[in-house]
Motif scaffolding. Structure first.
Motif, mmCIF file in Angstrom:
data_model
loop_
_atom_site.group_PDB
_atom_site.id
_atom_site.type_symbol
_atom_site.label_atom_id
_atom_site.label_comp_id
_atom_site.label_asym_id
_atom_site.label_seq_id
_atom_site.Cartn_x
_atom_site.Cartn_y
_atom_site.Cartn_z
ATOM 1 N N LEU A 40 60.718 104.209 148.911
ATOM 2 C CA LEU A 40 60.542 103.030 149.616
ATOM 3 C C LEU A 40 60.089 101.942 148.751
ATOM 4 O O LEU A 40 60.617 100.523 149.161
ATOM 5 C CB LEU A 40 59.730 103.124 150.765
ATOM 6 N N LEU A 41 59.156 102.261 148.155
ATOM 7 C CA LEU A 41 58.373 100.842 147.571
ATOM 8 C C LEU A 41 57.758 101.409 146.076
ATOM 9 O O LEU A 41 57.337 102.475 146.060
ATOM 10 C CB LEU A 41 57.463 100.240 148.265
ATOM 11 N N LEU A 42 57.874 100.519 145.001
ATOM 12 C CA LEU A 42 56.838 100.801 143.960
ATOM 13 C C LEU A 42 56.148 99.628 143.361
ATOM 14 O O LEU A 42 56.660 98.579 143.178
ATOM 15 C CB LEU A 42 57.723 101.265 142.476
ATOM 16 N N ASP A 43 54.594 99.493 143.566
ATOM 17 C CA ASP A 43 53.831 98.401 143.077
ATOM 18 C C ASP A 43 53.142 98.691 142.052
ATOM 19 O O ASP A 43 52.909 99.947 141.685
ATOM 20 C CB ASP A 43 53.013 98.009 144.192
ATOM 21 N N ASP A 44 53.225 97.458 140.980
ATOM 22 C CA ASP A 44 52.379 97.764 139.605
ATOM 23 C C ASP A 44 51.337 96.609 139.848
ATOM 24 O O ASP A 44 51.459 95.354 139.809
ATOM 25 C CB ASP A 44 53.305 97.283 138.537
ATOM 26 N N PHE A 45 50.284 97.383 139.841
ATOM 27 C CA PHE A 45 49.076 96.534 139.964
ATOM 28 C C PHE A 45 48.055 96.418 138.907
ATOM 29 O O PHE A 45 47.066 96.668 139.006
ATOM 30 C CB PHE A 45 48.297 96.879 141.419
ATOM 31 N N ARG A 46 48.514 95.965 137.700
ATOM 32 C CA ARG A 46 47.740 95.930 136.671
ATOM 33 C C ARG A 46 47.279 94.583 136.382
ATOM 34 O O ARG A 46 48.090 93.639 136.494
ATOM 35 C CB ARG A 46 48.840 96.180 135.391
ATOM 36 N N SER A 47 46.135 94.312 136.091
ATOM 37 C CA SER A 47 45.414 92.900 136.019
ATOM 38 C C SER A 47 44.243 93.123 135.358
ATOM 39 O O SER A 47 43.279 94.249 135.024
ATOM 40 C CB SER A 47 45.313 92.398 137.233
ATOM 41 N N ALA A 48 43.706 92.166 134.303
ATOM 42 C CA ALA A 48 42.499 91.950 133.620
ATOM 43 C C ALA A 48 41.582 90.937 134.261
ATOM 44 O O ALA A 48 40.541 90.571 133.935
ATOM 45 C CB ALA A 48 42.553 91.597 132.177
ATOM 46 N N ASN A 49 42.055 90.410 135.640
ATOM 47 C CA ASN A 49 41.147 89.552 136.222
ATOM 48 C C ASN A 49 40.787 89.837 137.458
ATOM 49 O O ASN A 49 41.518 90.328 138.464
ATOM 50 C CB ASN A 49 42.013 88.287 136.506
ATOM 51 N N PRO A 50 39.425 90.271 137.695
ATOM 52 C CA PRO A 50 38.846 90.963 138.797
ATOM 53 C C PRO A 50 39.292 90.247 140.328
ATOM 54 O O PRO A 50 39.416 90.579 141.402
ATOM 55 C CB PRO A 50 37.335 91.024 138.642
ATOM 56 N N ALA A 51 39.335 88.772 140.013
ATOM 57 C CA ALA A 51 39.587 88.123 141.286
ATOM 58 C C ALA A 51 41.059 88.368 142.316
ATOM 59 O O ALA A 51 41.273 88.076 143.252
ATOM 60 C CB ALA A 51 39.495 86.528 140.952
ATOM 61 N N GLU A 52 41.786 89.018 141.077
ATOM 62 C CA GLU A 52 43.246 89.083 141.453
ATOM 63 C C GLU A 52 43.067 90.843 142.125
ATOM 64 O O GLU A 52 44.265 90.882 142.996
ATOM 65 C CB GLU A 52 44.176 89.402 140.251
ATOM 66 N N TYR A 53 42.150 91.579 142.081
ATOM 67 C CA TYR A 53 42.146 92.920 142.681
ATOM 68 C C TYR A 53 40.995 93.270 143.314
ATOM 69 O O TYR A 53 41.246 94.345 144.436
ATOM 70 C CB TYR A 53 42.638 93.970 141.560
ATOM 71 N N LEU A 54 39.762 92.635 143.270
ATOM 72 C CA LEU A 54 38.676 93.176 143.999
ATOM 73 C C LEU A 54 38.798 93.071 145.409
ATOM 74 O O LEU A 54 38.036 93.553 146.179
ATOM 75 C CB LEU A 54 37.545 92.272 143.418
ATOM 76 N N PRO A 55 39.616 91.872 146.016
ATOM 77 C CA PRO A 55 39.887 91.853 147.544
ATOM 78 C C PRO A 55 40.270 93.250 148.166
ATOM 79 O O PRO A 55 40.012 93.415 149.068
ATOM 80 C CB PRO A 55 40.646 90.766 147.850
ATOM 81 N N GLY A 56 41.026 94.007 147.336
ATOM 82 C CA GLY A 56 41.570 95.319 147.823
ATOM 83 C C GLY A 56 42.490 95.127 148.963
ATOM 84 O O GLY A 56 43.120 94.378 149.378
ATOM 85 N N PHE A 57 42.357 96.839 149.611
ATOM 86 C CA PHE A 57 43.406 96.890 150.627
ATOM 87 C C PHE A 57 42.265 97.546 151.884
ATOM 88 O O PHE A 57 42.168 98.813 151.901
ATOM 89 C CB PHE A 57 44.350 97.880 150.421
ATOM 90 N N PRO A 58 41.845 96.546 152.696
ATOM 91 C CA PRO A 58 40.846 97.132 153.730
ATOM 92 C C PRO A 58 41.731 97.985 154.607
ATOM 93 O O PRO A 58 42.998 98.014 154.545
ATOM 94 C CB PRO A 58 40.281 95.726 154.442
#
Length: 285
Positions: A40-58
């Motif tokens: 159904l879906l494939l996400d690539d969540f690579r990043s070196a910027n914490p602001a781009e991933y720290l909010p997360g998936f509550p």
């Protein structure tokens, strides 16, 4: 005579924002999914910027699907309605079967250098298994076998089989295969593919010819969808390549999909969201 699969479609992953503000690249999703049954879906969540991933998936619900998280760098802390808590580390895989319903959260954390990265694949479940008991398969990096082929290629086997070596994830209804493949420069990788199964590759880094004849190079962020056949052949030139190889048995059923819930009919979808609002979504004890 062996029938080597040819490419039917290529497309590039596209930037998007999900969860509470996670920046990622979507290799495929809602609009492309009909071509990739049972995926159904494939996400690539690579990043070196914490602001781009720290909010997360509550906290959010899932029903009717499996989510497969594969970490390359950093880690993801998770918790759910079943009382599970844990951390998916670099090289680990979490194969979560939501089945009848689960509510969970996933919070990414970077490594010492702020690097965080991995992939999440969604696989559909057939109607006969949509409401099955939820379950987790937490696979540690050390449990994932790595095979070194004569061609020079290296394969981590999450699910499926290479050279008689089987991956740790088994007993999945769509009979999937999930490999992490590295091919050095000027080398070739061939692998059998079950006839009738959906097969795709996603380029993690580098470039290669995925039709095996060197006619066109596919580079980082490219999704390669194959036609039917008995095998695939991937060849590199001056540059190495790393890619995910995924296959599975198509379900061939209607798909009713909204957000994190995937059912067979709009009525089932409506019931799921009503139950979520009413607090009766969770069916397991």
């Amino acid at each position: 005579m062996e029938n080597v699969r040819t490419i039917t479609k290529l497309w590039k992953s596209k930037p998007t924002v999900e969860g509470a503000g996670v920046h990622l690249k979507r290799a495929f999703g809602y609009h492309e999914a009909p071509q990739l049954d049972p995926f159904l879906l494939l996400d690539d969540f690579r990043s070196a910027n914490p602001a781009e991933y720290l909010p997360g998936f509550p906290w959010h619900p899932h029903r009717g699907i499996e989510t497969i998280t594969y970490m390359l760098d950093g880690e993801v802390e998770h918790g759910d309605s079943m009382g599970n808590r844990g951390t998916i580390l670099s090289g680990d895989v979490q194969w979560m079967t939501a089945g009848s319903g689960i509510i969970h959260q996933e919070m990414p954390k970077g490594d010492a250098n702020g690097l965080m990265g991995g992939f999440q694949l969604w696989a559909n479940l057939p109607a006969s298994h949509k409401m099955m008991e939820p379950r987790y398969r937490d696979v540690k990096s050390r449990q994932i076998p790595e095979v070194f082929l004569k061609s020079g290629a290296t394969v981590r086997i999450i699910c499926g089989q290479v050279n008689g070596v089987r991956g740790p994830v088994e007993d999945i209804v769509t009979d999937p295969e999930y490999l992490d493949v590295f091919i050095p420069p000027n080398a070739r990788f061939t692998h059998p593919a079950k006839k009738g199964h959906t097969v795709f590759a996603y380029v993690v880094s580098g470039a290669a010819s995925f039709d095996g004849d060197g006619s066109r190079l596919c580079d980082t962020g490219t999704l390669v969808l194959y036609g039917d056949g008995d095998s695939v052949a991937v060849a590199t030139e001056a540059e190495p390549v790393r890619f995910l190889f995924v296959s599975g048995k198509p379900i061939g059923e209607p798909v009713a999909w909204r957000g994190p819930i995937v059912m067979n009919t709009q009525e089932e979808l409506q019931i799921a969201f009503e139950e979520y609002e009413q607090g009766t979504f969770i069916k397991h004890q």
